[in-house]
Write a protein that holds these residues in place. Structure first.
Motif, PDB file in Angstrom:
ATOM      1  N   LEU A 124       0.826  -1.206   0.000  1.00 54.59           N
ATOM      2  CA  LEU A 124       0.000   0.000   0.000  1.00 54.59           C
ATOM      3  C   LEU A 124       0.860   1.255   0.000  1.00 54.59           C
ATOM      4  O   LEU A 124       0.542   2.234  -0.682  1.00 54.59           O
ATOM      5  CB  LEU A 124      -0.932   0.005   1.220  1.00 54.59           C
ATOM      6  N   PHE A 125       1.945   1.226   0.750  1.00 51.86           N
ATOM      7  CA  PHE A 125       2.852   2.371   0.825  1.00 51.86           C
ATOM      8  C   PHE A 125       3.387   2.716  -0.559  1.00 51.86           C
ATOM      9  O   PHE A 125       3.399   3.879  -0.974  1.00 51.86           O
ATOM     10  CB  PHE A 125       4.004   2.051   1.776  1.00 51.86           C
ATOM     11  N   MET A 126       3.813   1.707  -1.312  1.00 48.74           N
ATOM     12  CA  MET A 126       4.364   1.956  -2.645  1.00 48.74           C
ATOM     13  C   MET A 126       3.277   2.381  -3.628  1.00 48.74           C
ATOM     14  O   MET A 126       3.485   3.292  -4.440  1.00 48.74           O
ATOM     15  CB  MET A 126       5.106   0.717  -3.151  1.00 48.74           C
ATOM     16  N   LEU A 127       2.109   1.748  -3.544  1.00 51.71           N
ATOM     17  CA  LEU A 127       1.021   2.111  -4.457  1.00 51.71           C
ATOM     18  C   LEU A 127       0.551   3.551  -4.219  1.00 51.71           C
ATOM     19  O   LEU A 127       0.342   4.314  -5.172  1.00 51.71           O
ATOM     20  CB  LEU A 127      -0.153   1.147  -4.281  1.00 51.71           C
ATOM     21  N   ILE A 128       0.399   3.921  -2.962  1.00 51.56           N
ATOM     22  CA  ILE A 128      -0.044   5.280  -2.640  1.00 51.56           C
ATOM     23  C   ILE A 128       1.007   6.300  -3.043  1.00 51.56           C
ATOM     24  O   ILE A 128       0.698   7.361  -3.595  1.00 51.56           O
ATOM     25  CB  ILE A 128      -0.373   5.401  -1.134  1.00 51.56           C
ATOM     26  N   SER A 129       2.274   5.981  -2.791  1.00 50.78           N
ATOM     27  CA  SER A 129       3.357   6.897  -3.177  1.00 50.78           C
ATOM     28  C   SER A 129       3.379   7.102  -4.679  1.00 50.78           C
ATOM     29  O   SER A 129       3.541   8.235  -5.170  1.00 50.78           O
ATOM     30  CB  SER A 129       4.715   6.353  -2.698  1.00 50.78           C
ATOM     31  N   ALA A 130       3.210   6.014  -5.450  1.00 52.13           N
ATOM     32  CA  ALA A 130       3.197   6.121  -6.907  1.00 52.13           C
ATOM     33  C   ALA A 130       2.000   6.937  -7.374  1.00 52.13           C
ATOM     34  O   ALA A 130       2.114   7.768  -8.286  1.00 52.13           O
ATOM     35  CB  ALA A 130       3.154   4.725  -7.531  1.00 52.13           C
ATOM     36  N   ARG A 131       0.855   6.717  -6.744  1.00 49.31           N
ATOM     37  CA  ARG A 131      -0.366   7.442  -7.127  1.00 49.31           C
ATOM     38  C   ARG A 131      -0.254   8.928  -6.826  1.00 49.31           C
ATOM     39  O   ARG A 131      -0.787   9.763  -7.571  1.00 49.31           O
ATOM     40  CB  ARG A 131      -1.565   6.843  -6.388  1.00 49.31           C
ATOM     41  N   LEU A 182       8.782   6.529  -2.839  1.00 47.37           N
ATOM     42  CA  LEU A 182       8.675   5.373  -3.736  1.00 47.37           C
ATOM     43  C   LEU A 182      10.056   4.870  -4.136  1.00 47.37           C
ATOM     44  O   LEU A 182      10.317   3.659  -4.106  1.00 47.37           O
ATOM     45  CB  LEU A 182       7.870   5.750  -4.983  1.00 47.37           C
ATOM     46  N   GLY A 183      10.949   5.781  -4.507  1.00 49.94           N
ATOM     47  CA  GLY A 183      12.303   5.376  -4.881  1.00 49.94           C
ATOM     48  C   GLY A 183      13.023   4.665  -3.754  1.00 49.94           C
ATOM     49  O   GLY A 183      13.671   3.632  -3.961  1.00 49.94           O
ATOM     50  N   GLY A 184      12.889   5.197  -2.546  1.00 50.75           N
ATOM     51  CA  GLY A 184      13.529   4.571  -1.393  1.00 50.75           C
ATOM     52  C   GLY A 184      12.953   3.200  -1.093  1.00 50.75           C
ATOM     53  O   GLY A 184      13.687   2.259  -0.788  1.00 50.75           O
ATOM     54  N   ALA A 185      11.631   3.080  -1.201  1.00 54.09           N
ATOM     55  CA  ALA A 185      10.975   1.795  -0.925  1.00 54.09           C
ATOM     56  C   ALA A 185      11.384   0.733  -1.935  1.00 54.09           C
ATOM     57  O   ALA A 185      11.693  -0.409  -1.562  1.00 54.09           O
ATOM     58  CB  ALA A 185       9.451   1.987  -0.944  1.00 54.09           C
ATOM     59  N   ILE A 186      11.396   1.094  -3.209  1.00 49.42           N
ATOM     60  CA  ILE A 186      11.792   0.145  -4.253  1.00 49.42           C
ATOM     61  C   ILE A 186      13.228  -0.323  -4.030  1.00 49.42           C
ATOM     62  O   ILE A 186      13.544  -1.508  -4.139  1.00 49.42           O
ATOM     63  CB  ILE A 186      11.640   0.778  -5.652  1.00 49.42           C
ATOM     64  N   ALA A 187      14.107   0.618  -3.706  1.00 46.73           N
ATOM     65  CA  ALA A 187      15.504   0.254  -3.446  1.00 46.73           C
ATOM     66  C   ALA A 187      15.609  -0.679  -2.252  1.00 46.73           C
ATOM     67  O   ALA A 187      16.398  -1.631  -2.265  1.00 46.73           O
ATOM     68  CB  ALA A 187      16.337   1.512  -3.213  1.00 46.73           C
ATOM     69  N   GLY A 188      14.816  -0.422  -1.206  1.00 51.03           N
ATOM     70  CA  GLY A 188      14.840  -1.289  -0.030  1.00 51.03           C
ATOM     71  C   GLY A 188      14.488  -2.724  -0.370  1.00 51.03           C
ATOM     72  O   GLY A 188      15.125  -3.660   0.117  1.00 51.03           O
ATOM     73  N   VAL A 189      13.494  -2.899  -1.235  1.00 50.48           N
ATOM     74  CA  VAL A 189      13.078  -4.239  -1.644  1.00 50.48           C
ATOM     75  C   VAL A 189      14.165  -4.912  -2.482  1.00 50.48           C
ATOM     76  O   VAL A 189      14.591  -6.040  -2.211  1.00 50.48           O
ATOM     77  CB  VAL A 189      11.756  -4.181  -2.447  1.00 50.48           C
TER      78      VAL A 189
END
Length: 197
Positions: free
Chosen positions: A153-160, A174-181
Protein backbone atom coordinates in the motif's frame (compact mmCIF):
# COMPACT_ATOMS: atom_id res chain seq x y z
CA UNK A 1 14.77 -6.01 27.66
CA UNK A 2 17.85 -6.30 25.48
CA UNK A 3 18.54 -3.32 23.24
CA UNK A 4 19.68 -4.52 19.79
CA UNK A 5 23.24 -3.57 18.91
CA UNK A 6 22.77 -1.22 15.98
CA UNK A 7 25.66 1.26 15.75
CA UNK A 8 24.74 2.49 12.27
CA UNK A 9 21.14 3.22 13.25
CA UNK A 10 22.10 5.13 16.36
CA UNK A 11 24.83 7.07 14.53
CA UNK A 12 22.35 8.07 11.83
CA UNK A 13 19.80 9.19 14.43
CA UNK A 14 22.40 11.31 16.23
CA UNK A 15 23.60 12.87 12.95
CA UNK A 16 20.04 13.63 11.83
CA UNK A 17 19.12 15.22 15.14
CA UNK A 18 22.30 17.30 15.35
CA UNK A 19 22.16 18.64 11.79
CA UNK A 20 18.40 19.17 11.75
CA UNK A 21 18.35 21.00 15.09
CA UNK A 22 21.20 23.21 13.91
CA UNK A 23 19.33 24.07 10.70
CA UNK A 24 15.93 24.53 12.34
CA UNK A 25 16.99 26.52 15.39
CA UNK A 26 20.30 28.20 14.62
CA UNK A 27 20.93 28.55 10.88
CA UNK A 28 17.98 28.34 8.48
CA UNK A 29 20.19 28.98 5.45
CA UNK A 30 22.06 25.75 6.22
CA UNK A 31 19.06 23.71 5.03
CA UNK A 32 18.82 25.76 1.83
CA UNK A 33 22.49 25.10 1.07
CA UNK A 34 22.23 21.33 1.46
CA UNK A 35 18.62 20.43 0.58
CA UNK A 36 17.82 18.44 -2.55
CA UNK A 37 17.18 21.00 -5.30
CA UNK A 38 16.79 20.25 -9.00
CA UNK A 39 18.19 23.60 -10.06
CA UNK A 40 21.31 23.15 -7.93
CA UNK A 41 21.88 19.69 -9.41
CA UNK A 42 21.47 20.85 -13.01
CA UNK A 43 23.11 24.27 -12.92
CA UNK A 44 25.82 23.78 -10.30
CA UNK A 45 26.32 19.99 -10.36
CA UNK A 46 25.87 19.84 -6.58
CA UNK A 47 25.18 16.12 -6.53
CA UNK A 48 26.11 15.85 -2.86
CA UNK A 49 22.68 17.34 -2.09
CA UNK A 50 21.12 13.94 -2.85
CA UNK A 51 22.69 12.68 0.38
CA UNK A 52 22.97 15.81 2.53
CA UNK A 53 19.26 16.53 2.14
CA UNK A 54 18.48 13.30 3.97
CA UNK A 55 20.03 14.63 7.18
CA UNK A 56 17.82 17.74 7.30
CA UNK A 57 14.13 18.17 8.09
CA UNK A 58 11.43 20.76 7.49
CA UNK A 59 10.23 20.92 11.11
CA UNK A 60 10.57 19.12 14.42
CA UNK A 61 7.58 16.83 13.87
CA UNK A 62 9.13 15.72 10.55
CA UNK A 63 12.38 14.97 12.38
CA UNK A 64 10.69 13.18 15.27
CA UNK A 65 8.51 10.99 13.04
CA UNK A 66 11.42 9.89 10.84
CA UNK A 67 13.78 9.20 13.75
CA UNK A 68 11.12 7.35 15.74
CA UNK A 69 10.42 5.14 12.71
CA UNK A 70 14.13 4.51 12.15
CA UNK A 71 14.56 3.68 15.85
CA UNK A 72 11.85 1.00 15.75
CA UNK A 73 12.62 -0.64 12.41
CA UNK A 74 16.32 0.07 11.87
CA UNK A 75 17.90 -2.06 14.63
CA UNK A 76 16.00 -5.16 13.50
CA UNK A 77 17.16 -4.75 9.89
CA UNK A 78 20.73 -3.98 10.98
CA UNK A 79 20.79 -7.08 13.18
CA UNK A 80 19.65 -9.27 10.28
CA UNK A 81 21.70 -7.76 7.44
CA UNK A 82 24.66 -6.63 9.53
CA UNK A 83 25.87 -3.05 9.70
CA UNK A 84 27.31 -3.08 6.17
CA UNK A 85 24.14 -4.57 4.71
CA UNK A 86 21.98 -2.09 6.57
CA UNK A 87 24.03 0.84 5.26
CA UNK A 88 23.73 -0.51 1.71
CA UNK A 89 19.94 -0.49 2.07
CA UNK A 90 19.81 2.92 3.74
CA UNK A 91 22.12 4.85 1.44
CA UNK A 92 21.04 2.86 -1.62
CA UNK A 93 17.49 3.99 -0.86
CA UNK A 94 18.65 7.61 -0.58
CA UNK A 95 20.49 7.41 -3.90
CA UNK A 96 17.58 5.77 -5.69
CA UNK A 97 15.19 8.29 -4.19
CA UNK A 98 17.36 11.11 -5.49
CA UNK A 99 17.41 9.66 -9.00
CA UNK A 100 13.64 9.13 -9.06
CA UNK A 101 12.97 12.59 -7.59
CA UNK A 102 15.28 14.23 -10.12
CA UNK A 103 13.71 12.63 -13.17
CA UNK A 104 10.18 13.14 -11.87
CA UNK A 105 10.85 16.85 -11.35
CA UNK A 106 13.60 17.59 -13.89
CA UNK A 107 11.54 20.37 -15.54
CA UNK A 108 10.96 22.15 -12.24
CA UNK A 109 14.22 23.82 -11.24
CA UNK A 110 12.67 25.12 -8.02
CA UNK A 111 11.74 21.65 -6.75
CA UNK A 112 13.24 21.15 -3.29
CA UNK A 113 12.95 18.38 -0.73
CA UNK A 114 14.63 17.22 2.45
CA UNK A 115 14.23 14.59 5.14
CA UNK A 116 15.33 11.06 5.97
CA UNK A 117 12.10 9.55 4.67
CA UNK A 118 13.88 8.11 1.63
CA UNK A 119 16.35 6.04 3.63
CA UNK A 120 13.73 5.19 6.24
CA UNK A 121 11.35 3.98 3.50
CA UNK A 122 14.01 1.56 2.32
CA UNK A 123 14.48 0.24 5.84
CA UNK A 124 10.73 -0.22 6.38
CA UNK A 125 10.32 -2.20 3.16
CA UNK A 126 13.34 -4.32 4.04
CA UNK A 127 11.69 -5.07 7.40
CA UNK A 128 8.45 -5.98 5.62
CA UNK A 129 10.25 -8.66 3.60
CA UNK A 130 11.64 -10.31 6.73
CA UNK A 131 8.46 -10.04 8.81
CA UNK A 132 5.55 -9.97 6.35
CA UNK A 133 2.86 -10.73 8.93
CA UNK A 134 4.14 -8.44 11.69
CA UNK A 135 1.48 -5.79 12.44
CA UNK A 136 2.49 -2.20 11.68
CA UNK A 137 0.62 0.57 13.44
CA UNK A 138 0.29 3.86 11.60
CA UNK A 139 0.05 7.00 13.75
CA UNK A 140 -3.05 6.72 15.97
CA UNK A 141 -4.83 3.89 14.16
CA UNK A 142 -5.30 1.15 16.80
CA UNK A 143 -5.44 -1.75 14.32
CA UNK A 144 -2.17 -3.15 13.01
CA UNK A 145 -1.72 -3.74 9.29
CA UNK A 146 0.33 -6.82 8.25
CA UNK A 147 3.73 -5.55 7.18
CA UNK A 148 3.60 -6.95 3.65
CA UNK A 149 0.22 -5.28 3.01
CA UNK A 150 1.50 -2.05 4.52
CA UNK A 151 4.54 -2.17 2.23
CA UNK A 152 2.48 -2.74 -0.92
CA UNK A 153 0.00 0.00 0.00
CA UNK A 154 2.85 2.37 0.82
CA UNK A 155 4.36 1.96 -2.64
CA UNK A 156 1.02 2.11 -4.46
CA UNK A 157 -0.04 5.28 -2.64
CA UNK A 158 3.36 6.90 -3.18
CA UNK A 159 3.20 6.12 -6.91
CA UNK A 160 -0.37 7.44 -7.13
CA UNK A 161 0.50 10.68 -5.30
CA UNK A 162 3.62 11.48 -7.32
CA UNK A 163 3.53 14.92 -8.91
CA UNK A 164 0.56 15.97 -6.82
CA UNK A 165 2.35 18.88 -5.18
CA UNK A 166 2.20 19.51 -1.46
CA UNK A 167 4.98 19.12 1.07
CA UNK A 168 5.42 15.34 0.86
CA UNK A 169 8.01 13.99 -1.60
CA UNK A 170 6.08 10.90 -2.67
CA UNK A 171 8.50 10.13 -5.50
CA UNK A 172 11.31 10.03 -2.97
CA UNK A 173 9.37 7.64 -0.77
CA UNK A 174 8.67 5.37 -3.74
CA UNK A 175 12.30 5.38 -4.88
CA UNK A 176 13.53 4.57 -1.39
CA UNK A 177 10.97 1.80 -0.93
CA UNK A 178 11.79 0.14 -4.25
CA UNK A 179 15.50 0.25 -3.45
CA UNK A 180 14.84 -1.29 -0.03
CA UNK A 181 13.08 -4.24 -1.64
CA UNK A 182 15.58 -4.80 -4.46
CA UNK A 183 18.73 -4.39 -2.35
CA UNK A 184 17.40 -6.64 0.41
CA UNK A 185 16.52 -9.37 -2.10
CA UNK A 186 19.98 -9.04 -3.69
CA UNK A 187 21.67 -9.58 -0.34
CA UNK A 188 19.22 -12.24 0.80
CA UNK A 189 18.18 -14.23 -2.30
CA UNK A 190 16.64 -16.82 -0.01
CA UNK A 191 13.81 -14.32 0.53
CA UNK A 192 13.24 -14.22 -3.22
CA UNK A 193 12.86 -18.00 -3.26
CA UNK A 194 10.54 -17.78 -0.25
CA UNK A 195 8.21 -15.30 -1.95
CA UNK A 196 8.50 -16.24 -5.60
CA UNK A 197 9.95 -19.76 -5.65
Amino acid sequence: MDIPVAPAVYALIIANIALSVYALSFNRSFAEEFAFNVGALIKHKQHYRVFTSSFLHGDYFHLFFNMMTLFFFGPVVERILGTDGFLVVYFGAILTSGIVSFYANRDNLAYTSLGASDGVSGVILSFCLFFPLEPIYFLFIPIGIPAIIFGVLFMLISARMMGGGGRIAHEGHLGGAIAGVILTLMMRPDLFVHYFG
